[in-house]
Design an enzyme around this catalytic site. Sequence first.
Site, PDB file in Angstrom:
ATOM      1  N   ARG A 167       0.862  -1.172  -0.044  1.00 60.71           N
ATOM      2  CA  ARG A 167       0.160   0.182  -0.119  1.00 60.71           C
ATOM      3  C   ARG A 167       0.640   1.180   0.145  1.00 60.71           C
ATOM      4  O   ARG A 167       1.752   1.376   0.897  1.00 60.71           O
ATOM      5  CB  ARG A 167      -1.031  -0.068   1.280  1.00 60.71           C
ATOM      6  CG  ARG A 167      -1.785   1.157   1.397  1.00 60.71           C
ATOM      7  CD  ARG A 167      -2.433   0.941   2.938  1.00 60.71           C
ATOM      8  NE  ARG A 167      -3.704   1.738   2.673  1.00 60.71           N
ATOM      9  CZ  ARG A 167      -3.549   3.131   3.145  1.00 60.71           C
ATOM     10  NH1 ARG A 167      -2.530   3.682   3.437  1.00 60.71           N
ATOM     11  NH2 ARG A 167      -4.619   3.721   3.104  1.00 60.71           N
ATOM     12  N   ASN A 200       1.283   7.377   1.588  1.00 65.18           N
ATOM     13  CA  ASN A 200       0.662   8.398   2.002  1.00 65.18           C
ATOM     14  C   ASN A 200      -0.947   8.241   1.355  1.00 65.18           C
ATOM     15  O   ASN A 200      -1.722   9.309   1.373  1.00 65.18           O
ATOM     16  CB  ASN A 200       1.416   9.576   1.359  1.00 65.18           C
ATOM     17  CG  ASN A 200       2.515  10.184   2.098  1.00 65.18           C
ATOM     18  OD1 ASN A 200       2.452   9.482   3.491  1.00 65.18           O
ATOM     19  ND2 ASN A 200       3.558  10.549   1.725  1.00 65.18           N
ATOM     20  N   CYS A 201      -1.620   7.205   0.734  1.00 66.16           N
ATOM     21  CA  CYS A 201      -2.923   7.107   0.163  1.00 66.16           C
ATOM     22  C   CYS A 201      -3.774   6.831   1.441  1.00 66.16           C
ATOM     23  O   CYS A 201      -3.747   5.674   2.002  1.00 66.16           O
ATOM     24  CB  CYS A 201      -3.064   6.079  -0.944  1.00 66.16           C
ATOM     25  SG  CYS A 201      -2.021   6.631  -2.277  1.00 66.16           S
ATOM     26  N   LEU A 202      -5.033   7.718   1.325  1.00 68.33           N
ATOM     27  CA  LEU A 202      -6.025   7.354   2.300  1.00 68.33           C
ATOM     28  C   LEU A 202      -6.702   6.146   1.782  1.00 68.33           C
ATOM     29  O   LEU A 202      -6.951   5.550   0.761  1.00 68.33           O
ATOM     30  CB  LEU A 202      -6.953   8.351   2.265  1.00 68.33           C
ATOM     31  CG  LEU A 202      -6.067   9.667   2.541  1.00 68.33           C
ATOM     32  CD1 LEU A 202      -7.253  10.966   2.503  1.00 68.33           C
ATOM     33  CD2 LEU A 202      -5.667   9.828   4.201  1.00 68.33           C
TER      34      LEU A 202
END
Length: 105
Positions: free
Chosen positions: A100, A103-105
């Site tokens: 993942r 910094n991706c929500l």
Amino acid sequence: MALPERNNEGFLENAWQWDKATAEVIAAESGISLTDDHWEIIGLLREFYKQHEMSPPSNRLFVKAVKEILGEDKGNSIYLMQLFPGTPAKTACRIAGLPRPTNCL
């Protein structure tokens, strides 16, 4: 087909257990039918991971990396959102079998 072990968000626990059949199954779970355009981005992400041992850490850096390698026509948010709806970096990394993005929500 038995998929390699994944975490609770659907990301593979081991990126090296990925193969194209795994990508097809994960993409189908997101309602995506992979085309040559998808495979081009997936290949770019896999190469990025080989070189840096990490996924692009944010959507912005994902777009920038695609732009540097494939040009402005493909290195833009709209194009990538059409291929990988939602958060393109997160969706594309999941399908590419990568961790993942940090910094991706």
